[in-house]
Design a protein around this motif. Structure first.
Motif, PDB file in Angstrom:
ATOM      1  N   GLY A  30      -6.482  -9.414   6.628  1.00  0.00           N
ATOM      2  CA  GLY A  30      -6.996  -8.477   5.648  1.00  0.00           C
ATOM      3  C   GLY A  30      -6.835  -7.020   6.000  1.00  0.00           C
ATOM      4  N   ASP A  31      -5.673  -6.614   6.524  1.00  0.00           N
ATOM      5  CA  ASP A  31      -5.512  -5.213   6.904  1.00  0.00           C
ATOM      6  C   ASP A  31      -4.195  -4.587   6.443  1.00  0.00           C
ATOM      7  OD1 ASP A  31      -3.705  -6.416   8.585  1.00  0.00           O
ATOM      8  OD2 ASP A  31      -4.551  -5.638  10.443  1.00  0.00           O
ATOM      9  N   THR A  32      -3.459  -5.275   5.582  1.00  0.00           N
ATOM     10  CA  THR A  32      -2.180  -4.722   5.126  1.00  0.00           C
ATOM     11  C   THR A  32      -2.371  -3.375   4.436  1.00  0.00           C
ATOM     12  OG1 THR A  32      -0.882  -6.751   4.958  1.00  0.00           O
ATOM     13  CG2 THR A  32      -0.357  -5.027   3.392  1.00  0.00           C
ATOM     14  N   GLY A  33      -3.369  -3.275   3.583  1.00  0.00           N
ATOM     15  CA  GLY A  33      -3.611  -2.010   2.892  1.00  0.00           C
ATOM     16  C   GLY A  33      -3.944  -0.888   3.835  1.00  0.00           C
ATOM     17  N   THR A  34      -4.790  -1.174   4.820  1.00  0.00           N
ATOM     18  CA  THR A  34      -5.171  -0.168   5.809  1.00  0.00           C
ATOM     19  C   THR A  34      -3.979   0.256   6.654  1.00  0.00           C
ATOM     20  OG1 THR A  34      -7.424  -1.051   5.923  1.00  0.00           O
ATOM     21  CG2 THR A  34      -6.692   0.316   7.761  1.00  0.00           C
ATOM     22  N   ASN A  35      -3.227  -0.730   7.141  1.00  0.00           N
ATOM     23  CA  ASN A  35      -2.070  -0.422   7.983  1.00  0.00           C
ATOM     24  C   ASN A  35      -1.018   0.380   7.231  1.00  0.00           C
ATOM     25  OD1 ASN A  35      -3.106  -1.739  10.215  1.00  0.00           O
ATOM     26  ND2 ASN A  35      -2.104  -3.674   9.760  1.00  0.00           N
ATOM     27  N   LEU A  36      -0.757  -0.014   6.001  1.00  0.00           N
ATOM     28  CA  LEU A  36       0.248   0.686   5.217  1.00  0.00           C
ATOM     29  C   LEU A  36      -0.216   2.105   4.890  1.00  0.00           C
ATOM     30  CD1 LEU A  36       3.026   0.241   4.023  1.00  0.00           C
ATOM     31  CD2 LEU A  36       1.959  -0.716   1.975  1.00  0.00           C
ATOM     32  N   TYR A  37      -1.486   2.248   4.563  1.00  0.00           N
ATOM     33  CA  TYR A  37      -2.017   3.583   4.260  1.00  0.00           C
ATOM     34  C   TYR A  37      -1.888   4.519   5.465  1.00  0.00           C
ATOM     35  CZ  TYR A  37      -5.359   7.363   3.837  1.00  0.00           C
ATOM     36  OH  TYR A  37      -5.935   8.606   3.852  1.00  0.00           O
ATOM     37  N   LEU A  38      -2.289   4.060   6.643  1.00  0.00           N
ATOM     38  CA  LEU A  38      -2.245   4.918   7.822  1.00  0.00           C
ATOM     39  C   LEU A  38      -0.806   5.310   8.172  1.00  0.00           C
ATOM     40  CD1 LEU A  38      -4.955   3.148   9.997  1.00  0.00           C
ATOM     41  CD2 LEU A  38      -5.155   5.357   8.849  1.00  0.00           C
ATOM     42  N   THR A  39       0.132   4.407   7.945  1.00  0.00           N
ATOM     43  CA  THR A  39       1.534   4.707   8.240  1.00  0.00           C
ATOM     44  C   THR A  39       2.113   5.685   7.218  1.00  0.00           C
ATOM     45  OG1 THR A  39       1.721   2.458   9.137  1.00  0.00           O
ATOM     46  CG2 THR A  39       3.755   3.675   8.769  1.00  0.00           C
ATOM     47  N   VAL A  40       1.828   5.450   5.934  1.00  0.00           N
ATOM     48  CA  VAL A  40       2.288   6.381   4.898  1.00  0.00           C
ATOM     49  C   VAL A  40       1.659   7.755   5.114  1.00  0.00           C
ATOM     50  CG1 VAL A  40       2.257   6.888   2.426  1.00  0.00           C
ATOM     51  CG2 VAL A  40       2.733   4.565   3.214  1.00  0.00           C
ATOM     52  N   ARG A  41       0.394   7.779   5.506  1.00  0.00           N
ATOM     53  CA  ARG A  41      -0.280   9.060   5.755  1.00  0.00           C
ATOM     54  C   ARG A  41       0.409   9.835   6.875  1.00  0.00           C
ATOM     55  NH1 ARG A  41      -6.438   9.178   7.871  1.00  0.00           N
ATOM     56  NH2 ARG A  41      -5.348   8.520   9.759  1.00  0.00           N
ATOM     57  N   ALA A  42       0.832   9.138   7.916  1.00  0.00           N
ATOM     58  CA  ALA A  42       1.539   9.806   9.014  1.00  0.00           C
ATOM     59  C   ALA A  42       2.832  10.441   8.519  1.00  0.00           C
ATOM     60  CB  ALA A  42       1.833   8.805  10.133  1.00  0.00           C
ATOM     61  N   ALA A  43       3.552   9.724   7.651  1.00  0.00           N
ATOM     62  CA  ALA A  43       4.798  10.265   7.097  1.00  0.00           C
ATOM     63  C   ALA A  43       4.524  11.479   6.220  1.00  0.00           C
ATOM     64  CB  ALA A  43       5.514   9.180   6.294  1.00  0.00           C
ATOM     65  N   GLN A  85       3.682   6.146  14.639  1.00  0.00           N
ATOM     66  CA  GLN A  85       2.282   5.829  14.377  1.00  0.00           C
ATOM     67  C   GLN A  85       2.117   4.590  13.509  1.00  0.00           C
ATOM     68  OE1 GLN A  85      -0.182   9.378  13.438  1.00  0.00           O
ATOM     69  NE2 GLN A  85       1.714  10.557  13.640  1.00  0.00           N
ATOM     70  N   ALA A  86       3.154   3.791  13.406  1.00  0.00           N
ATOM     71  CA  ALA A  86       3.122   2.618  12.530  1.00  0.00           C
ATOM     72  C   ALA A  86       2.017   1.660  12.932  1.00  0.00           C
ATOM     73  CB  ALA A  86       4.472   1.903  12.575  1.00  0.00           C
ATOM     74  N   ARG A  87       1.427   1.040  11.921  1.00  0.00           N
ATOM     75  CA  ARG A  87       0.367   0.060  12.137  1.00  0.00           C
ATOM     76  C   ARG A  87       0.745  -1.255  11.464  1.00  0.00           C
ATOM     77  NH1 ARG A  87      -4.752   2.834  13.201  1.00  0.00           N
ATOM     78  NH2 ARG A  87      -5.827   0.871  12.799  1.00  0.00           N
ATOM     79  N   GLY A  88       0.704  -2.329  12.209  1.00  0.00           N
ATOM     80  CA  GLY A  88       0.915  -3.652  11.651  1.00  0.00           C
ATOM     81  C   GLY A  88       2.328  -3.921  11.174  1.00  0.00           C
ATOM     82  N   ASN A  89       2.523  -5.142  10.659  1.00  0.00           N
ATOM     83  CA  ASN A  89       3.830  -5.524  10.121  1.00  0.00           C
ATOM     84  C   ASN A  89       4.252  -4.611   8.976  1.00  0.00           C
ATOM     85  OD1 ASN A  89       2.671  -7.964  11.432  1.00  0.00           O
ATOM     86  ND2 ASN A  89       4.551  -8.943  10.725  1.00  0.00           N
ATOM     87  N   SER A  90       3.340  -4.411   8.033  1.00  0.00           N
ATOM     88  CA  SER A  90       3.693  -3.654   6.832  1.00  0.00           C
ATOM     89  C   SER A  90       4.019  -2.205   7.156  1.00  0.00           C
ATOM     90  CB  SER A  90       2.561  -3.719   5.815  1.00  0.00           C
ATOM     91  OG  SER A  90       1.342  -3.231   6.370  1.00  0.00           O
ATOM     92  N   GLY A  91       3.216  -1.576   8.020  1.00  0.00           N
ATOM     93  CA  GLY A  91       3.481  -0.192   8.379  1.00  0.00           C
ATOM     94  C   GLY A  91       4.774  -0.039   9.151  1.00  0.00           C
ATOM     95  N   THR A  92       5.040  -0.989  10.042  1.00  0.00           N
ATOM     96  CA  THR A  92       6.272  -0.920  10.826  1.00  0.00           C
ATOM     97  C   THR A  92       7.495  -1.072   9.931  1.00  0.00           C
ATOM     98  OG1 THR A  92       5.107  -1.876  12.735  1.00  0.00           O
ATOM     99  CG2 THR A  92       7.512  -1.882  12.804  1.00  0.00           C
ATOM    100  N   LEU A  93       7.446  -2.014   9.002  1.00  0.00           N
ATOM    101  CA  LEU A  93       8.585  -2.212   8.109  1.00  0.00           C
ATOM    102  C   LEU A  93       8.770  -1.028   7.167  1.00  0.00           C
ATOM    103  CD1 LEU A  93       8.244  -6.005   7.279  1.00  0.00           C
ATOM    104  CD2 LEU A  93       9.969  -4.911   8.706  1.00  0.00           C
ATOM    105  N   PHE A  94       7.676  -0.421   6.709  1.00  0.00           N
ATOM    106  CA  PHE A  94       7.814   0.761   5.870  1.00  0.00           C
ATOM    107  C   PHE A  94       8.457   1.910   6.648  1.00  0.00           C
ATOM    108  CE2 PHE A  94       6.000   4.882   4.521  1.00  0.00           C
ATOM    109  CZ  PHE A  94       6.663   5.000   3.317  1.00  0.00           C
ATOM    110  N   SER A  95       8.079   2.085   7.905  1.00  0.00           N
ATOM    111  CA  SER A  95       8.671   3.168   8.700  1.00  0.00           C
ATOM    112  C   SER A  95      10.150   2.912   8.950  1.00  0.00           C
ATOM    113  CB  SER A  95       7.910   3.341  10.026  1.00  0.00           C
ATOM    114  OG  SER A  95       7.992   2.191  10.834  1.00  0.00           O
ATOM    115  N   VAL A  96      10.526   1.650   9.153  1.00  0.00           N
ATOM    116  CA  VAL A  96      11.945   1.299   9.274  1.00  0.00           C
ATOM    117  C   VAL A  96      12.670   1.654   7.969  1.00  0.00           C
ATOM    118  CG1 VAL A  96      13.580  -0.613   9.497  1.00  0.00           C
ATOM    119  CG2 VAL A  96      11.563  -0.528  10.964  1.00  0.00           C
TER     120      VAL A  96
END
Length: 340
Positions: A30-43, A85-96
């Motif tokens: 239950g953390d995809t939204g949080t991880n993706l948000y924190l990664t997008v915020r870093a960008a 600063q990627a977080r989780g699977n979703s954040g890492t893939l978004f940064s890629v």
């Protein structure tokens, strides 16, 4: 690009609770939204901070303006910040996705249909290749569908570089992404059993609609999310009824030669799951090493950390329990004293 990432930060932040609620793959934490948000915020923060310290002299000389007008350079800076600063699977893939999308745009001061198609295609290929064991029915499928749809429209434009052609390609990319999100439910057994679509896929759909909104100057298409299984506000938090996942998520950044990077990926595959390795930036250091972002799920962190340290000197090592939902105010355990 700045408008896009700013809109994406807001949109993912607004939807993070619902994305968390349907997050059951690859683990129901239950953390995809949080991880993706924190990664997008870093960008988003990286691109907005990039112009904050320019002097009046620089601006007058046009030096900063030229750099800021390079679409690829702006996006590359955002991607590198997201990767670090990627977080989780979703954040890492978004940064890629961001880092790869920047490459065909380098040196260009304006986005066109053809450049959009090239950027989306490069991004989806790189994201698929970053995972050791990629599967359809995830945000990877959504990236791929968006890229294919944009490429198909661009191919019929005969090199038209007008804003109208770009708009058609963006419309197609979002429509393709939506269709792919709907398909995710039938592509993964866990999603089909829970009767939900993939959380990361929905997040990617939102991000792509933010790009369309930023480029065309139109509002987000809120109706895109209507009827997505499990996504209505009144729907329950699906992951809360799932059994806890044992183990931890280990992430770090490390400088390695391509050979040592391949060795690390292979050995992490042997002891863990959800292995993602992607290069941070394109330049090698004096020793011929490149920076890599590493992500893996393992039963116990110690063997993974020992393995990583046997090959190099990692920074930003973090360990997060997969069984515990992580909110946006709580950082994972930091085991080597480096700030995340």
């Amino acid at each position: 690009m700045k408008r896009w990432l700013g809109k994406a930060e807001t949109a993912i932040g607004n939807h993070s609770d619902r994305l968390n609620a349907i997050n059951i793959f690859p683990v129901a934490d239950g953390d995809t939204g949080t991880n993706l948000y924190l990664t997008v915020r870093a960008a988003a923060q990286a691109v907005h901070a990039s112009g904050a310290g320019q002097s009046a002299g620089q601006a007058a000389a046009g030096q900063a303006g030229a750099a800021q007008a390079d679409v690829g350079a702006v996006l590359a800076a955002a991607g590198q910040a997201a990767m670090e600063q990627a977080r989780g699977n979703s954040g890492t893939l978004f940064s890629v996705f961001l880092c790869a999308a920047a490459e065909p745009l380098a040196g260009h001061t304006r986005l066109t249909s053809t450049l959009l198609a090239a950027a989306l295609n490069r991004a989806q290929i790189r994201a698929w290749s970053a995972l050791s064991d990629p599967v359809p029915g995830t945000m990877l499928s959504v990236m791929e569908a968006a890229a294919r749809a944009a490429a198909s429209v661009d191919a019929g434009q005969n090199g038209d570089d007008s804003n109208h052609a770009l708009g058609l390609a963006l419309d197609a990319a979002v429509e393709g992404a939506l269709a792919a999100v709907i398909r995710t439910e039938g592509q993964l057994d866990a999603l089909q059993a829970a009767h939900v679509v993939d959380a990361g896929g929905v997040g990617m759909l939102l991000i792509l609609d933010c790009l369309r909104s930023a480029v065309l100057g139109e509002e987000l298409q809120s109706e895109l999310l209507d009827g997505l299984h499990g996504y209505d506000v009144q729907d329950p938090h699906i992951h809360s009824d799932m059994p806890d996942d044992d183990g931890v998520e280990v992430m770090c950044t490390i400088s390695l030669s391509p050979l040592h990077a391949a060795t690390l990926r292979q050995r992490l595959d042997e002891i863990g799951e959800s292995v993602i390795m992607s290069q941070v930036g394109t330049a090698a250091d004096a020793d011929g090493n490149y920076r890599w972002r590493v992500h893996v799920h393992v039963p116990d962190p110690d063997p993974a950390v020992r393995l990583i340290r046997s090959l190099g000197d990692p920074t930003h090592i973090t360990v997060s329990e997969l069984a515990l939902p992580r909110d946006s105010q709580t950082d994972p355990v930091n085991i080597n004293g480096h700030e995340r």
